[in-house]
Write a protein that holds these residues in place. Structure first.
Motif, PDB file in Angstrom:
ATOM      1  N   GLY A 372       0.770  -1.254   0.092  1.00  0.00           N
ATOM      2  CA  GLY A 372       0.123  -0.033   0.165  1.00  0.00           C
ATOM      3  C   GLY A 372       0.670   1.488  -0.181  1.00  0.00           C
ATOM      4  N   ARG A 408      -7.860  -1.638  -4.350  1.00  0.00           N
ATOM      5  CA  ARG A 408      -8.539  -0.425  -3.557  1.00  0.00           C
ATOM      6  C   ARG A 408      -9.265   0.063  -4.740  1.00  0.00           C
ATOM      7  N   THR A 419      -8.840   2.033   4.568  1.00  0.00           N
ATOM      8  CA  THR A 419      -8.071   1.067   5.263  1.00  0.00           C
ATOM      9  C   THR A 419      -8.717   0.309   6.355  1.00  0.00           C
ATOM     10  N   LYS A 421      -7.436   0.361   9.290  1.00  0.00           N
ATOM     11  CA  LYS A 421      -7.058   1.383  10.415  1.00  0.00           C
ATOM     12  C   LYS A 421      -8.403   2.400  10.395  1.00  0.00           C
ATOM     13  N   SER A 437     -12.969  -2.922   4.383  1.00  0.00           N
ATOM     14  CA  SER A 437     -11.571  -2.365   4.149  1.00  0.00           C
ATOM     15  C   SER A 437     -10.950  -3.155   3.428  1.00  0.00           C
ATOM     16  N   ILE A 438      -9.782  -2.381   2.712  1.00  0.00           N
ATOM     17  CA  ILE A 438      -8.613  -3.060   1.731  1.00  0.00           C
ATOM     18  C   ILE A 438      -8.128  -4.264   2.243  1.00  0.00           C
ATOM     19  N   GLN A 453      -3.176  -8.627   7.992  1.00  0.00           N
ATOM     20  CA  GLN A 453      -3.446  -7.157   8.190  1.00  0.00           C
ATOM     21  C   GLN A 453      -2.289  -6.187   8.395  1.00  0.00           C
TER      22      GLN A 453
ATOM     23  N   ASN B 211     -11.302   8.012   2.621  1.00  0.00           N
ATOM     24  CA  ASN B 211      -9.987   7.500   2.498  1.00  0.00           C
ATOM     25  C   ASN B 211      -9.575   8.349   1.044  1.00  0.00           C
TER      26      ASN B 211
END
Lengths: 457, 241
Positions: A372, A408, A419, A421, A437-438, A453, B211
């Motif tokens: 990423g 993504r 993400t 997070k 999430s990704i 992760q 994001n």
């Protein structure tokens, strides 16, 4: 003598492991065509084998060239090759106390397009699958309407038809990964999604027929199974039980694509998917697409039923409970390579995956092979359609070293897949549903792939 | 319907479904009258007639059993805590527990206290396992609805209306939402019950994450990477129940 040998070889080939058989076929000079259709890792193995074996060996004639094959209708309803026997729905036994209120997962690792074969569509039952005779099944449309109607399946098939390809996704897709890595398989991390061509009648057609009254701001749909599953679906003007308006998109967009389906991928619905008729609420959590549909009622308020107060709700880290999280936000996953499909030798691979959004169309998919830090845009495989799976591909020359691969998606509203997070910071760790999430896969130097992760970036 | 905000879009959709040939022929037939010519295409498309059977609401009495959060459509009837206990212990306890504590992973009736529930949520301690009717259910009438429509799991819609009142009353008592001082359970009683979590609910506020589509040097340093973080078969909880 020759004839006997052929016969034995055919038997042997039929019983051999798939990879062995594939290599044999490829070695027979069919590399180009066979390589295009077999799974990626097998193709890679086969190509490598083909390259290594390019010596002076004279290739034998395949046994299948020397026999008479099966006649028509030996299998009246066709089945996959016996060599594809491991491409099946799977469940996680410890996840639920009873299979009649459980879920199975689609083997995304073995699918090559955007359409899920009917027999591989994920299953979700709240009280088991039932068999309903279409000759006796009836659908009632009532409530705030001018003319309440009872419709048979035959009636529905007579009306103007509508066909569209849409995904259905359980909002629990990915839920087992909220607190950490658990499932080393794309089938189990992302297999609560399937995509089909649905044919039926648009809800708008039915609404016109019954004359829905303007004060209707909701409708609810109910199934004819043992759970009598019911969900409330917003119309323009919809407010929750506190009088607060639903989000604009939910009020104004969701209902436009709603349909009552009697067909899936060109044939009648499967019993597992609601035969003889089901609601399809494209883009929304799939439990709203009520199976075995028997009743639709137009109202001025939501039910706030079990599924809307106890079940499909999320506890957030402010101690409150989020409800009516109807839309499945944009999500994507790399389906090759993945923990179910490893790499073999260094060199070229096509990274492949699926992307989707409940708010319209996929706009971009980016792929990273360095965890990423850096991203490049993937190619979208046409067609790219509304509330539908989109396939993406990405050319990659694997150097034989460790890599972390991610995808993504960005959808047409500009929403960028978050993400892990970001999701955890926004919702905490007690959310179950809508984990989009990704996803990261770690490719090891051995070619093996594992689920990982990256909680800090 | 003509005043409905939905009407225009529905007609547009309908028009799109009628083959162009049929539309053209309808327009030419209407061509003898100047007034008809001015009508929109949608008004010239064939109406859908003769499909379906008109039905009265009264014919749907056995089907229309859905109860709203505010108690709308709760039927007349009454039950007792005593009958509720008998039915619960015979038909419900094998899954939900003699005291509502849950057996074999089926849902709890009595979960952790509301305070414990909120505190664990705020501190990110796993609270899926302590969810119950007393901390994660908004309205008592929809509990009646669910018991009446879908329970017991192995024999749905086998309880009479009165029995559903009895069981709902007993479950609310087991879950410590009510104190058991009211023996007779009816629609008014169910509507009067305030569920502890009622005010905790809020409607979807997503998108709640924003994001960015970063393409290059999106972070620096080496990230933490975790694999096989969960040992053993740890369910996220009652994903399905």
């Amino acid at each position: 003598m020759k004839k006997e040998t052929s016969s034995e070889e055919v038997t042997a080939a039929n019983e051999a492991p798939a990879s062995t058989t594939r290599r044999r076929f490829l070695g027979s000079g069919l590399a180009a065509s066979a390589g295009a259709v077999v799974a990626g890792s097998s193709a890679a193995t086969a190509l490598a084998t083909a390259a290594e074996s390019a010596g002076d060996e004279v290739l034998e004639i395949p046994a299948s060239n020397k026999i008479l094959g099966r006649g028509v209708v030996t299998v009246p309803y066709g089945l996959p090759s016996k060599f594809e026997a491991d491409v099946v729905r799977r469940n996680v036994e410890w996840l639920t106390p009873d299979r009649a209120a459980s879920i199975s997962f689609t083997p995304l690792q073995d699918l090559h397009g955007i359409i899920t074969p009917g027999g591989l569509h994920f299953e979700r039952y709240h009280a088991g699958a039932v068999d309903i005779d279409p000759a006796t099944h009836k659908l009632a449309i009532h409530g705030l309407v001018e003319k309440p109607l009872l419709l048979t399946v035959e009636d529905l098939r007579r009306l103007p038809s509508h066909t569209a390809i849409h995904f259905l996704e359980c909002p629990a897709n990915g839920a087992m990964e909220w607190r950490g890595v658990q499932m080393d398989s794309v089938q189990f991390t992302h297999g609560m999604i399937s995509c089909s061509e649905w044919t039926g009648v648009k809800l708008s057609t039915i609404m016109e027929m019954v004359g829905v009254k303007p004060e209707s701001t909701w409708f609810y749909a109910e199934g004819a199974d043992g759970s009598a599953l019911q969900r409330s679906i917003p119309l323009p003007g919809a407010k929750d039980q506190f009088g607060k308006p639903l989000p604009e998109f939910d009020q104004n967009e969701i209902h436009k694509d709603v349909m009552i389906a009697y067909a899936q991928n060109g044939e009648a619905l499967r019993p597992e998917n609601g035969y003889p008729i089901r609601l399809i609420v494209p883009g929304c959590e799939a439990n709203m697409s009520i199976k075995y549909l028997r009743r639709i009622k137009f109202t001025t308020k939501p039910l706030v039923t079990y599924q809307e107060t106890r079940h499909y709700t999320d506890t957030t880290d402010d101690g409150r409970i989020r409800q009516f999280t109807l839309v499945n936000e944009a999500n994507s996953v790399v389906t090759f390579p993945c923990p179910d499909k490893h790499l073999t030798t260094p060199g070229y691979y096509e990274i492949r995956g699926l992307a989707w959004t409940g708010r319209g169309k996929v706009a971009h998919v980016d792929v990273s092979t360095d965890g990423g830090k850096n991203w490049k845009e993937a190619k979208l495989v046409q067609p790219v359609m509304n509330k539908c799976l989109t396939k993406f591909t990405f050319d990659w020359d694997w150097d034989g070293k460790e890599h972390i691969i991610m995808s993504r998606v960005t959808d047409e509203t500009g929403y960028v897949q978050p993400t892990l997070k970001q999701l955890r910071e926004a919702r905490g760790l007690n959310s179950l549903y809508h984990k989009n999430s990704i996803q990261a896969w770690r490719v090891l130097a051995t070619g093996e792939v594992e689920n990982v992760q990256l909680p800090t970036v | 319907m003509s005043n409905s905000p939905l009407s225009k879009s529905i007609k547009t959709l309908l028009t799109g479904l009628i083959p162009a040939v049929a539309l053209a022929s309808a327009v030419s037939c209407a061509g003898t009258s100047g007034e008809q010519d001015k009508k929109s295409e949608s008004e010239d498309t064939p109406k859908i007639t003769g499909v379906g059977t008109p039905i009265k609401e009264s014919q749907l009495a056995k089907w229309d059993i859905s109860v709203f959060f505010d108690g709308d459509n709760l039927p007349p009837g009454k039950g007792t805590l005593t009958e509720g206990e008998e039915i619960y212990q015979a038909q419900c306890a094998m899954c939900h527990g003699e005291f509502g504590e849950s057996v074999r992973g089926y849902p709890k009736m009595l979960g952790g206290s509301m305070e414990e529930y909120i505190e664990t949520a705020k501190h990110n301690e796993n609270n899926v396992a302590i969810r119950g009717i007393n901390n994660h259910w908004g309205h008592a009438p929809t509990l009646w609805d669910y018991i009446h429509r879908a329970m017991p799991f192995f024999a749905p819609q086998s309880l009479t209306v009165d029995q559903a009142y009895s069981v709902t009353g007993y479950v609310l008592y087991l879950a410590e939402v009510t104190d058991g001082s009211v023996e007779e359970i009816d629609a008014d009683f169910i509507k009067s019950v305030k569920m502890p979590a009622a005010d905790l609910y809020y409607t979807d506020t997503r998108p709640d994450v924003h994001n960015k589509r970063c393409m290059k040097d999106c972070y620096s340093g080496e990230p933490e990477i975790v694999a096989k973080q969960i040992k053993g078969n740890v369910s996220v909880g009652d994903v399905d129940k």
